[in-house]
Design an enzyme around this catalytic site. Structure first.
Site, PDB file in Angstrom:
ATOM      1  N   GLU A 146       0.830  -1.204   0.000  1.00 19.60           N
ATOM      2  CA  GLU A 146       0.000   0.000   0.000  1.00 19.60           C
ATOM      3  C   GLU A 146       0.864   1.254   0.000  1.00 19.60           C
ATOM      4  O   GLU A 146       0.578   2.242   0.688  1.00 19.60           O
ATOM      5  CB  GLU A 146      -1.001   0.000   1.165  1.00 19.60           C
ATOM      6  CG  GLU A 146      -2.257   0.807   0.852  1.00 19.60           C
ATOM      7  CD  GLU A 146      -3.390   0.629   1.843  1.00 19.60           C
ATOM      8  OE1 GLU A 146      -3.821   1.633   2.435  1.00 19.60           O
ATOM      9  OE2 GLU A 146      -3.845  -0.530   2.002  1.00 19.60           O
ATOM     10  N   TYR A 168      -6.876   3.696  -8.503  1.00 25.88           N
ATOM     11  CA  TYR A 168      -6.313   3.222  -7.235  1.00 25.88           C
ATOM     12  C   TYR A 168      -5.116   2.331  -7.542  1.00 25.88           C
ATOM     13  O   TYR A 168      -5.271   1.196  -7.996  1.00 25.88           O
ATOM     14  CB  TYR A 168      -7.353   2.452  -6.429  1.00 25.88           C
ATOM     15  CG  TYR A 168      -6.870   2.071  -5.041  1.00 25.88           C
ATOM     16  CD1 TYR A 168      -7.104   2.897  -3.954  1.00 25.88           C
ATOM     17  CD2 TYR A 168      -6.158   0.897  -4.838  1.00 25.88           C
ATOM     18  CE1 TYR A 168      -6.652   2.565  -2.687  1.00 25.88           C
ATOM     19  CE2 TYR A 168      -5.697   0.554  -3.577  1.00 25.88           C
ATOM     20  CZ  TYR A 168      -5.949   1.388  -2.511  1.00 25.88           C
ATOM     21  OH  TYR A 168      -5.491   1.057  -1.270  1.00 25.88           O
ATOM     22  N   GLU A 214      -0.999   1.077  -6.345  1.00 28.38           N
ATOM     23  CA  GLU A 214      -0.020   0.948  -5.277  1.00 28.38           C
ATOM     24  C   GLU A 214       1.284   0.381  -5.831  1.00 28.38           C
ATOM     25  O   GLU A 214       1.326  -0.138  -6.946  1.00 28.38           O
ATOM     26  CB  GLU A 214      -0.523  -0.013  -4.194  1.00 28.38           C
ATOM     27  CG  GLU A 214      -1.860   0.316  -3.588  1.00 28.38           C
ATOM     28  CD  GLU A 214      -2.307  -0.756  -2.610  1.00 28.38           C
ATOM     29  OE1 GLU A 214      -1.470  -1.603  -2.224  1.00 28.38           O
ATOM     30  OE2 GLU A 214      -3.485  -0.754  -2.231  1.00 28.38           O
ATOM     31  N   HIS A 258      -0.969  -7.978  -1.575  1.00 26.14           N
ATOM     32  CA  HIS A 258      -1.995  -7.189  -0.893  1.00 26.14           C
ATOM     33  C   HIS A 258      -3.287  -7.442  -1.665  1.00 26.14           C
ATOM     34  O   HIS A 258      -3.483  -6.909  -2.758  1.00 26.14           O
ATOM     35  CB  HIS A 258      -1.635  -5.703  -0.899  1.00 26.14           C
ATOM     36  CG  HIS A 258      -2.667  -4.851  -0.222  1.00 26.14           C
ATOM     37  ND1 HIS A 258      -2.829  -3.511  -0.499  1.00 26.14           N
ATOM     38  CD2 HIS A 258      -3.604  -5.149   0.730  1.00 26.14           C
ATOM     39  CE1 HIS A 258      -3.808  -3.020   0.235  1.00 26.14           C
ATOM     40  NE2 HIS A 258      -4.289  -3.995   0.988  1.00 26.14           N
ATOM     41  N   ASP A 265      -0.439  -8.391   3.358  1.00 25.90           N
ATOM     42  CA  ASP A 265      -1.815  -8.205   3.809  1.00 25.90           C
ATOM     43  C   ASP A 265      -2.737  -9.006   2.899  1.00 25.90           C
ATOM     44  O   ASP A 265      -3.180  -8.520   1.864  1.00 25.90           O
ATOM     45  CB  ASP A 265      -2.175  -6.713   3.790  1.00 25.90           C
ATOM     46  CG  ASP A 265      -3.616  -6.455   4.210  1.00 25.90           C
ATOM     47  OD1 ASP A 265      -4.272  -7.405   4.687  1.00 25.90           O
ATOM     48  OD2 ASP A 265      -4.079  -5.309   4.055  1.00 25.90           O
ATOM     49  N   ASP A 269      -2.808 -10.114   8.027  1.00 26.60           N
ATOM     50  CA  ASP A 269      -1.463 -10.205   7.445  1.00 26.60           C
ATOM     51  C   ASP A 269      -0.852 -11.564   7.767  1.00 26.60           C
ATOM     52  O   ASP A 269      -0.902 -12.023   8.915  1.00 26.60           O
ATOM     53  CB  ASP A 269      -0.591  -9.086   8.006  1.00 26.60           C
ATOM     54  CG  ASP A 269      -1.210  -7.721   7.771  1.00 26.60           C
ATOM     55  OD1 ASP A 269      -0.797  -7.040   6.833  1.00 26.60           O
ATOM     56  OD2 ASP A 269      -2.127  -7.347   8.544  1.00 26.60           O
ATOM     57  N   HIS A 296      -2.188  -1.336  10.494  1.00 24.59           N
ATOM     58  CA  HIS A 296      -1.708  -2.719  10.548  1.00 24.59           C
ATOM     59  C   HIS A 296      -0.424  -2.793  11.354  1.00 24.59           C
ATOM     60  O   HIS A 296       0.398  -1.864  11.340  1.00 24.59           O
ATOM     61  CB  HIS A 296      -1.386  -3.243   9.134  1.00 24.59           C
ATOM     62  CG  HIS A 296      -2.589  -3.532   8.302  1.00 24.59           C
ATOM     63  ND1 HIS A 296      -2.980  -4.803   7.969  1.00 24.59           N
ATOM     64  CD2 HIS A 296      -3.485  -2.708   7.719  1.00 24.59           C
ATOM     65  CE1 HIS A 296      -4.065  -4.753   7.215  1.00 24.59           C
ATOM     66  NE2 HIS A 296      -4.390  -3.480   7.054  1.00 24.59           N
TER      67      HIS A 296
END
Length: 310
Positions: free
Chosen positions: A60, A99, A101, A156, A190, A235, A275
């Site tokens: 992220e 979106y 990452e 993720h 994650d 995670d 996290h």
């Protein structure tokens, strides 16, 4: 009291200097970008967390301009007092629509080298475009004759597709094995592998969970979340390969409660991430009890002499 009782400890000190273990971490940094990089207190916590790790895999990371990650590495190297303490490699921006990452690997140069990397092509004929953020796979060297190389595969998952994406990591395993012929891998990150995103009855259908040879080191009852009102094992760390499993320090796989470790309130911790990092330690070669040097053997012999108090 005879020094004979100190022999096991001395032997380990002779054969295993401080820092011989290799700690590997995965951390969802919760939208890490320039805004967080400009907050000194937040960066200070990031640096303290990452300095514990020899290899850290960040998820992220939303550093579209490519400035926040170099700033974090520079701060980490200043903290270590060595401008070349850590290097890093980043994936391209991954994701659908707006979106996106990056996966970022930060690694301690005195412990490891990055050997190779590639982005998984998410075009399996039976399951095309499974991953919202396809894995970026990196192969590292390790200071271990029995485990000289290790592949790290971060993921993720999209929460609503967590079951499907975790299952598809088995296809990634086959792809990596076919490309490099390597058995020793760690899947980490994650996975959103709890609290409504993966139903308990569905674990039996997830190949990464059911196929032989995969060992889930972070269990279903773990809590990897910062918020006090949640308890979720989102995670995970999953290892494959006999040599890799044999190198794992028993009991070392855990979530790192950084708010408790650094005396942070929940609100202060949430400025960093919601996290906890998850981590595991691997033995290096010296823990296999290789023969000591001649000087070491002399010290060991002296330690075995039954000294007494004067």
């Amino acid at each position: 009291m005879p020094f004979l009782y100190l022999v096991p400890v001395l032997l380990l000190l002779l054969l295993c200097p401080a820092g011989a273990l290799v700690r590997i971490c995965a951390f969802n940094t919760q939208r890490f970008a320039q805004g967080k990089a400009e907050k000194a207190k937040v960066m200070d916590v990031f640096v303290k967390i990452l300095s514990r790790c020899d290899i850290a895999v960040l998820q992220e990371v939303m550093d579209a301009k490519g400035k926040a990650v170099p700033a974090l590495v520079d701060a980490l190297n200043r903290f270590e007092g060595d401008s070349d303490a850590y290097s890093y490699i980043t994936s391209p921006l991954l994701g659908r629509s707006n979106y996106q990452e990056r996966y970022v690997f930060m690694y301690r140069n005195k412990k490891t080298r990055m050997l190779d990397s590639y982005k998984y092509e998410d075009n399996h004929p039976d399951r095309p475009d499974v991953f919202a953020r396809e894995p970026f796979i990196v192969r590292f060297s390790l200071p271990n004759k029995e485990l000289p190389e290790l592949v790290l595969i971060p993921q993720h998952t999209m929460p609503s597709k967590a079951e499907t994406e975790i299952d598809a990591l088995y296809d990634v395993f086959l792809n990596v094995h076919g490309r490099w012929g390597i058995e020793d891998m760690i899947f980490l990150g994650d996975f959103n592998a709890d609290c409504g995103y993966v139903a308990k009855k569905r674990w039996g259908d997830i190949r990464l969970r059911q196929k032989p040879g995969f060992h889930w080191l972070i269990g279903d009852k773990a809590d990897t979340t910062v918020r006090e009102n949640t308890r979720c094992a989102y995670d995970r760390i999953v290892v494959h390969g006999d040599r890799c499993l044999d190198a794992v320090v028993p009991g070392s796989a855990q979530a790192f409660d950084f708010p408790k470790a650094f005396g942070l309130s929940e609100a202060e911790a949430l400025e960093v991430s919601d996290h906890y990092p998850v981590e595991v330690e691997l033995y290096s070669t010296c823990w296999r009890l290789q023969p000591a040097s001649p000087a070491g053997l002399v010290l060991l012999a002296l330690a075995m002499v039954p000294w007494h108090k004067v």
